[in-house]
Structure formats: C-alpha cells, structure tokens
Design an enzyme around this catalytic site. Structure first.
Site, PDB file in Angstrom:
ATOM      1  N   GLU A  96      24.822  45.313  53.045  1.00  0.00           N
ATOM      2  CA  GLU A  96      25.099  43.809  52.982  1.00  0.00           C
ATOM      3  C   GLU A  96      24.483  42.801  54.238  1.00  0.00           C
ATOM      4  O   GLU A  96      23.885  41.934  53.810  1.00  0.00           O
ATOM      5  CB  GLU A  96      26.841  43.189  52.947  1.00  0.00           C
ATOM      6  N   HIS A 119      38.611  44.340  46.547  1.00  0.00           N
ATOM      7  CA  HIS A 119      37.865  43.913  45.736  1.00  0.00           C
ATOM      8  C   HIS A 119      38.446  42.372  44.951  1.00  0.00           C
ATOM      9  O   HIS A 119      38.123  41.886  43.922  1.00  0.00           O
ATOM     10  CB  HIS A 119      37.720  44.826  44.323  1.00  0.00           C
TER      11      HIS A 119
END
Length: 337
Positions: free
Chosen positions: A60, A129
């Site tokens: 990321e 998540h």
C-alpha cells in the site's frame, strides 16, 4: 435510465473517466485481470489495456507513493486500497506528500489522486477488514474525504473526485455495495433495483463535493449520517414514525455546514450516527460544529450513536454495528427535554 448497484455505478464512473481522460490510470491489488476483490474494476483492463488499468504488488505504501509520483508527471491516478484497514502503511505518503504537494510547490504541482477503498462492516471481516478510519483523514489539511450512500451518488461523487485537482479519499461502504438494508438486524437486503437512487445515467454527470442532501424532511429532530448509516436512519424514522429530518452528508471534507445549521435551527435537536468508534470519531467534530453554531436553538444536547471503542469483532458484527436500538436510544435522549 438503467438501474445499478453501487459496485456497478463505481465501475461506470471509472469507465467514463478513463474514456474521457487518457492521462487517468487505475492501479491496485487485483484491479486488473481479476477486476477487484469486489469486482468494481471488472472489464476495465480488457477495455483500456495493461498500461491504463494494472495490478500492483501487495504494498500500500508503494501504491500511493507511485501515485504521488504519477500526478507530478501529469497523470491522474486512481489507486484502490483493497480494504480501508490496509491504508495505514500509505498514511505517510497521503499526509506528508499528497496533501501538501500543492502548498509545498506554491501551486506548481497538484495531486489529482483519488484513493478508493471499501470501508466499514458488512462481510464479517472483523478488525482487519471492517474499520472506518474516515475521522483520521478528515483531520488532515489538504485531503478531501467522500462517502456515498447510493449508486447515483457514488457515480456522481466519484467523477467529481477524479476530476478534482487535489487528493480525495473515497470510502465505499461495502455493506451496501449490492443493495440497502432496512436497518434491522439480519433482515434480507433489499435489491438496489427497488430503490429510487438505483437509477444511474450511463454517461458523465457530477455531484459537487461538499454538498449534503436532505433525504428525509422532518421537524422534530435532525439526524446527521453518511454511508450505510443513512439507510439505518431513514428506516428507523419511517418504521418508528419519528418526524426526523435525515441529512446525508455525502462528504465530510468539505462539509456542508450551511445545510446542517439550517436543519438543526429548524428542529432544535440533533443526533449524529456513524459506524466508526465513538472516541475521536467524526461525530465529535459534528457535535462541536452544531454546538458552536446552533447553541441558542438547541432544546437538548447533541447525541451520538456510534460503534464501540473496541476492535471490530468477527462474530459479533451486528452487536458492534450501531443499528436501530442504539440510534433509537440516542433520539430518545435528544427528545427528553
């Protein structure tokens, strides 16, 4: 007009912008051949090629760092972070580079980056998540933070975000990717095709960033919400017969303070609802704004219905989720005086 769910509307927005601007690129983990973990980029690589829509390593920091470099070179990157929970390694690039680029270069460079990311609950993904980190990004000067609640808004807001010359964090509430729910525990999801906001034009249109929408008019209390919580608020008001005015903020930075102020001065009461944790959540900022601007019109303190100050549990997602019970209690507290 065709009907779309939110995923299809996001895909349509990306398609429209890729077709209109040859400098736009889409990058991220699995966004190319696979079409994204939620299929929001499905078919785009086949249509626009490997150099316009491409996969990246699981990195990321690298994804956003590369996007910053791209925008200084004249490209318009739209990186996807597969889940908002994974955005933190890229935080330094967003805060120290993208958000400050225009200022640090005295306007010579801009950072037209739109970072898309699914956020919040909806898949029983637990603490890795399901996070809702919008309050963290709202704190950063130079970043804009947008959160849609319907397919129509998702497409119009995403096009506006992509065409903006400053960095935008575009959080997509995955609980309502495929359709809204009625706001009650575990009841079946209602298909978007039965919702008025599912009618989405195929071509280009924009919804200005920083323009809230009154989705339900009322006189007794103002409910401020965004994303999934808009549907919870509307469902509760209608099911319980509460004369509530529900405002969908649509973006929290920029924030439509005028619409908020007008509504609260009319109703005299305000409840804020969001899925993120209570402490440091954006609801605290909203409460402060209402208190500062509407103090002499308030009949009771501003109330909040939020997630708990705990990690998001896997099996207890619906207990963590601020559903109708917690929102009803917040409204009752606001109505007591």
């Amino acid at each position: 007009m065709p009907t779309m769910n939110m995923i299809q509307a996001i895909n349509s927005a990306l398609d429209v912008c890729l077709g209109a601007d040859p400098n736009m690129v889409v990058l991220g983990e699995d966004v190319g051949y696979f079409g994204g973990v939620f299929k929001a980029t499905e078919g785009l690589q086949k249509k626009y090629g490997l150099t316009r829509v491409f996969d990246t390593p699981i990195n990321e920091l690298g994804i956003v760092g590369v996007a910053v470099g791209m925008c200084t070179y004249g490209l318009r990157p739209v990186p996807e972070i597969q889940f908002a929970d994974y955005i933190y390694p890229a935080f330094d690039q967003l805060v120290s580079e993208a958000a400050r680029l225009r200022y640090r270069s005295a306007g010579e460079f801009t950072a037209p980056i739109t970072v898309r990311s699914p956020f919040g609950g909806g898949i029983f993904g637990g603490q890795t998540h399901s996070q809702s980190p919008e309050g963290i990004f709202a704190h950063v000067a130079g970043l804009k933070t947008v959160i849609p609640s319907t397919p129509y808004d998702a497409k119009g807001l995403l096009i506006s975000a992509i065409e903006d010359n400053d960095p935008v964090i575009f959080f997509e509430p995955k609980r309502i990717y495929n359709g809204p729910f009625d706001g009650h525990y575990g009841k079946p999801v209602t298909p978007w095709s039965k919702h008025p906001a599912s009618e989405v034009p195929e071509g280009h249109y924009r919804i200005p960033l920083g323009e809230a929408k009154v989705v339900r008019e009322g006189e007794a209390v103002t409910i401020l919400a965004y994303g999934t919580m808009v549907h919870v608020a509307v469902a509760l008001a209608e099911n319980d017969g509460i004369d509530a005015e529900v405002i969908d903020l649509r973006s929290i930075v920029p924030l439509d303070v005028e619409t908020i102020e007008k509504s609260v001065k009319k109703t005299g009461r305000c409840v804020v609802v969001h899925e993120a944790t209570r402490t440091g959540g954006f609801g605290a900022e909203l409460s402060a704004i209402v208190q500062e601007r509407c103090f002499h019109h308030l009949e009771a303190p501003v109330q909040r219905a939020t997630g708990w100050d705990t990690p998001y549990p896997h099996s207890l997602e619906w207990a963590y989720f601020p559903g109708p019970v917690r929102l009803r209690l917040a409204i009752q507290r606001a109505m007591e005086d």
